[in-house]
Design an enzyme around this catalytic site. Structure first.
Site, PDB file in Angstrom:
ATOM      1  N   GLU A 152       0.806  -1.213   0.000  1.00 28.05           N
ATOM      2  CA  GLU A 152       0.000   0.000   0.000  1.00 28.05           C
ATOM      3  C   GLU A 152       0.843   1.268   0.000  1.00 28.05           C
ATOM      4  O   GLU A 152       0.557   2.210  -0.745  1.00 28.05           O
ATOM      5  CB  GLU A 152      -0.934   0.008   1.223  1.00 28.05           C
ATOM      6  CG  GLU A 152      -2.068  -1.014   1.152  1.00 28.05           C
ATOM      7  CD  GLU A 152      -3.110  -0.636   0.127  1.00 28.05           C
ATOM      8  OE1 GLU A 152      -3.115   0.515  -0.351  1.00 28.05           O
ATOM      9  OE2 GLU A 152      -3.949  -1.494  -0.218  1.00 28.05           O
ATOM     10  N   SER A 153       1.860   1.342   0.834  1.00 21.56           N
ATOM     11  CA  SER A 153       2.535   2.640   1.038  1.00 21.56           C
ATOM     12  C   SER A 153       4.041   2.575   1.123  1.00 21.56           C
ATOM     13  O   SER A 153       4.682   3.617   1.314  1.00 21.56           O
ATOM     14  CB  SER A 153       2.023   3.258   2.348  1.00 21.56           C
ATOM     15  OG  SER A 153       2.494   2.509   3.462  1.00 21.56           O
TER      16      SER A 153
END
Length: 488
Positions: free
Chosen positions: A317-318
């Site tokens: 995700e990040s």
């Protein structure tokens, strides 16, 4: 005597004309007429505006945060500008958009190219420029200029504007031929290039940038012809009020910088979902992960997941960046949407503790909401796919799997169906329509890869700890430092 007769005749003639004028004055208000702002007044009176559009990634589709797309955001802002709600009809191709607008609709927004003197519609001022682009199948060589297209199986979309560039080119290369479709959309066209049905295709440059990640065997070729103007269409026979309002709205959006902001957010990069090399991942293991290990372990103990799986989701995700913000507005280490954060009770998406806890509980809720018929690792993989694309689109892919004779409870079958959500022939039969179905396939694959690497690192770490306890002189590793295997 003749003079008297003439006078009587003229008197009767004047009386006739007077009566005719009186009759016209009485009847004239009942004749149909179009006032300049009549259409706009009707829209405001009924409190909604109907937009005819297309279910495509560059226009409108159901994304992770709900309805999204470049033109969807513009349409939504325009409806707010008018003080009405937005009603969408997204089951269109460019040609049917124009006919729907001219016959019954309020306006059309579907990556429409400006084509002067189109019967039944007026066009707004240009919104952005659309540059035709040639793309071709990897492995074909020498496609560097227009003449190289002669003899190829070439395709494009009918009435999208790209065929105009090909017609102009055909004047110089009479042997040039191509296929046009009124049924396909861009993703389907790229899929035909990918699988060899077509050698090449002509689409718009911004469309390729949004789709290229999912078609690795399609190469960028060269720009073709002059850019075209993307416009909206309004009916031409119902006054100019709506056209003037749309032009003013688009002008204000341009002058405020908001239009440039939206263009950069949607088309200023190829895609936010990237492939990450092993070397980068291992570097982040050492520099980024350690402060979050306890948080992942705590969230894992409360949700029943392996903490390394949650860490793998966080990396996908990040890249373990608590300040991360995606082009679509999701943010934080676990990249929660605003609605999801609210549902999970997360007040600050950029707080790592809240984000990891909220993301873990959300993944747990998705897994729990899946049908009981999905079991084992299939249940986990489908929950991860839903984390990326949403449960609605996952259920649509399961429906397509059944239609194709597959097992909707097996991830291996559903992952084959997910990319079909990019194909109009399939997504038109589903409840939630178009989705970037290739994305969750890559998403789940990457998470599994990161999880396996975390498992490898953890095993290696435990082995070295055992060596240390046994008195071996082998130096201990810092947390998660590792020389990667040759073929991880």
């Amino acid at each position: 005597m003749p003079t008297l007769i003439l006078r009587h005749f003229l008197a009767h003639l004047r009386l006739y004309f007077a009566l005719l004028i009186i009759i016209l004055l009485i009847l004239l208000p009942t004749f149909p007429k179009v006032l300049p702002g009549e259409h706009l007044a009707q829209i405001k009176a009924r409190d909604f505006i109907t937009a005819h559009t297309r279910n495509t990634p560059t226009t409108y589709y159901e994304g992770r945060q709900g309805p999204t797309g470049f033109e969807y955001e513009l349409m939504h802002l325009f409806a707010e500008h008018l003080g009405v709600s937005l009603n969408l009809n997204a089951k269109h191709h460019p040609e049917s958009v124009l006919s729907a607008v001219s016959e019954q609709g309020d306006f059309g927004a579907a990556a429409l190219p400006l084509k002067p003197a189109t019967p039944g519609v007026h066009y707004t001022r240009p919104i952005i420029q659309m540059q035709p682009l040639v793309v071709y199948r990897r492995g074909l060589h020498g496609i560097q200029e227009p003449g190289d297209l002669t003899g190829l199986e070439l395709g494009t979309l009918s009435e999208a504007g790209t065929s105009e560039a090909l017609r102009e080119l055909q004047q110089d290369y009479p042997a040039l031929s191509w296929k046009e479709s009124t049924e396909l959309e861009v993703a389907e066209l790229l899929a035909q290039v990918e699988n060899g049905t077509l050698d090449a295709a002509v689409i718009f440059d911004h469309q390729f940038r949004l789709n290229r990640l999912f078609f690795p065997n399609v190469e960028r070729g060269f720009l073709l012809g002059d850019p075209l103007s993307m416009v909206w269409a309004v009916p031409s026979g119902r006054g100019l009020g709506l056209l003037e309002a749309a032009n003013q709205f688009l002008q204000d959006l341009d002058e405020s910088g908001m239009l440039d902001h939206l263009v950069n957010r949607y088309f200023g990069h190829d895609d936010y979902l990237e492939y990450v090399g092993t070397r980068t991942f291992l570097a982040h293991l050492d520099t980024r992960l350690p402060p979050f290990v306890d948080l992942f372990q705590q969230a894992a103990s409360e949700t029943g997941f392996d903490w390394k799986l949650l860490a793998a989701v966080g990396y996908q995700e990040s890249h373990w960046d608590e300040e991360a913000v995606s082009p679509t507005g999701v943010r934080g280490l676990m990249m929660l949407t605003h609605p999801t954060a609210s549902e999970m009770g997360v007040n600050n998406r950029r707080d790592a503790a809240q984000s990891i806890d909220g993301g873990a509980r959300y993944l747990r809720s998705l897994k729990d909401r899946l049908p009981e018929s999905i079991t084992g690792s299939d249940r986990l993989y489908m929950a991860m796919a839903a984390y990326n694309i949403g449960l609605g689109h996952l259920y649509d892919a399961r429906k397509i799997t059944e239609m194709r004779g597959g097992d909707p409870n097996l991830w291996r079958d559903v992952r084959e169906s997910l990319p079909l959500l990019q194909h109009q022939a399939w997504h038109s039969q589903t409840r939630h329509g178009y989705a970037r179905g290739g994305e969750p396939v890559i998403y789940v694959r990457n998470i599994r890869r990161y999880y396996e690497m975390l498992e490898y690192v953890e095993r290696s770490r435990q082995q070295f700890f055992q060596l240390e306890r046994s008195g071996n002189d082998t130096p201990s590793l810092l947390p998660f430092e590792l020389v990667p295997p040759r073929n991880p």
